[in-house]
Design an enzyme around this catalytic site. Structure first.
Site, PDB file in Angstrom:
ATOM      1  N   PHE A 158       0.852  -1.160  -0.099  1.00 57.63           N
ATOM      2  CA  PHE A 158       0.018   0.112   0.060  1.00 57.63           C
ATOM      3  C   PHE A 158       0.797   1.298   0.188  1.00 57.63           C
ATOM      4  O   PHE A 158       1.720   1.352   1.015  1.00 57.63           O
ATOM      5  CB  PHE A 158      -1.000   0.154   1.219  1.00 57.63           C
ATOM      6  CG  PHE A 158      -1.893   1.243   1.553  1.00 57.63           C
ATOM      7  CD1 PHE A 158      -2.980   0.992   0.954  1.00 57.63           C
ATOM      8  CD2 PHE A 158      -1.261   2.612   1.493  1.00 57.63           C
ATOM      9  CE1 PHE A 158      -4.099   2.304   0.908  1.00 57.63           C
ATOM     10  CE2 PHE A 158      -2.011   3.696   1.718  1.00 57.63           C
ATOM     11  CZ  PHE A 158      -3.299   3.481   1.345  1.00 57.63           C
ATOM     12  N   GLU A 159       0.782   2.009  -1.082  1.00 58.73           N
ATOM     13  CA  GLU A 159       1.611   3.203  -1.142  1.00 58.73           C
ATOM     14  C   GLU A 159       0.752   4.254  -1.951  1.00 58.73           C
ATOM     15  O   GLU A 159       0.213   3.944  -2.852  1.00 58.73           O
ATOM     16  CB  GLU A 159       2.926   3.102  -1.777  1.00 58.73           C
ATOM     17  CG  GLU A 159       4.073   2.277  -1.218  1.00 58.73           C
ATOM     18  CD  GLU A 159       5.240   2.257  -2.172  1.00 58.73           C
ATOM     19  OE1 GLU A 159       6.442   2.341  -1.796  1.00 58.73           O
ATOM     20  OE2 GLU A 159       4.990   2.184  -3.456  1.00 58.73           O
ATOM     21  N   ILE A 160       0.546   5.419  -1.328  1.00 61.67           N
ATOM     22  CA  ILE A 160       0.205   6.603  -2.148  1.00 61.67           C
ATOM     23  C   ILE A 160       1.251   7.793  -2.064  1.00 61.67           C
ATOM     24  O   ILE A 160       1.587   8.117  -0.974  1.00 61.67           O
ATOM     25  CB  ILE A 160      -1.099   7.340  -1.536  1.00 61.67           C
ATOM     26  CG1 ILE A 160      -2.126   6.207  -1.579  1.00 61.67           C
ATOM     27  CG2 ILE A 160      -1.676   8.405  -2.304  1.00 61.67           C
ATOM     28  CD1 ILE A 160      -3.535   6.691  -0.739  1.00 61.67           C
TER      29      ILE A 160
END
Length: 297
Positions: free
Chosen positions: A201-203
């Site tokens: 999970f990366e933004i």
């Protein structure tokens, strides 16, 4: 999403949840990448789930396979040693980690984008998200966003920290004076405490990965061979760079986004759980590493 054709079931599950919980109101485009062409089944099943634009790309072999200067015998011995230690993903996983560490943001399908949200097959998104996290990142000057933090397997990165220290000694100007070193080291940088943001999970802002500091850093790590002779993951590689080269207030903990990957879950607490109409159990909330050190002074 970096995904294989045979993972179509997990891909559509993740995509459907993302659309229902967030993207049906925003219609951000989807980009799927694979090291082989996508099948007609994969394209058909995923393209039906969104009104947004969907692109399907193939990763160049030069960005997926080990470079010719890698000693294949040394790499094989390293993989076998990890397997004997019970380390999972000791084989072709290195290709994925290397690609996610230093190549995905260079792909032609991503060149016109600045921010991205990394989505994996077989994950859950537990909460409604009524606001735009990309605009939040842009408006608040954030560069890297995460939900889960945990410890890396020490056996997979025995020389990573020494390599990083060698790099920072050669390029001390890349280290931000207001960095988040205390997130990744308990002794002022002498050793790595194994904490990292779980990068499935990366933004994040790809201008950081494309910038001078990270480009030099990745090239230095890449040339050392550790991605193949050991099993350096993109999670510690990204996390160490974000912690050292960015001011700590450029990092953001998305505490209001409920998320599960494998056995690890982040479940929003209290009012955030209520506002997001989250369906995860608040008691089922994982995070091994301390988050408060990332807040601005």
């Amino acid at each position: 999403m970096l995904v294989r054709n045979e993972e179509v079931k997990g891909a559509v599950s993740s995509m459907k949840q993302m659309e229902d919980r967030f993207n049906r109101n925003f219609n951000y485009p989807w980009v799927f990448l694979n090291d082989v062409p996508f099948s007609e089944e994969f394209i058909s099943r995923t393209s039906k789930l969104t009104n947004a634009n969907v692109s399907y790309g193939v990763i160049p072999k030069s960005e997926w396979e080990p470079p010719e200067w890698i000693d294949s015998e040394k790499a094989r011995i390293g993989r076998e040693d990890l397997s004997r230690q019970g380390v999972i993903h000791a084989g072709g996983y290195q290709n994925m980690c290397t690609f996610n560490s230093g190549f995905f943001y260079r792909h032609d399908l991503l060149k016109n984008y600045r921010f991205y949200w990394r989505v994996e097959p077989d994950v859950d998104f537990y909460c409604d998200l009524a606001y735009d996290p990309f605009l939040f990142m842009q408006d608040h000057g954030k560069v890297y966003g995460f939900t889960v933090s945990l410890y890396e397997f020490a056996a997979t990165i025995p020389t990573l920290w020494d390599t990083v220290k060698n790099f920072t000694r050669e390029h001390p100007d890349y280290v931000d004076p207001n960095n988040a070193l205390h997130f990744i080291s308990d002794d002022g940088g002498g050793s790595y405490n194994l904490c990292h943001f779980w990068s499935n999970f990366e933004i994040a802002d790809m201008d950081f990965w494309r910038g001078e500091a990270y480009s030099a850093y990745f090239e230095y790590l890449y040339r050392s061979g550790g991605f193949y002779y050991e099993r350096w993951g993109d999670a510690p590689v990204h996390s160490i760079a974000a912690a050292l080269f960015l001011p700590k207030d450029k990092l953001h903990f998305f505490s209001d986004i409920g998320y599960r990957h494998s056995v690890y879950t982040h479940c929003p607490q209290g009012e955030q759980h209520t506002q997001g109409k989250c369906w995860c159990n608040e008691a089922d909330n994982f995070g091994e590493c301390s988050i408060p050190v990332l807040r601005a002074d």
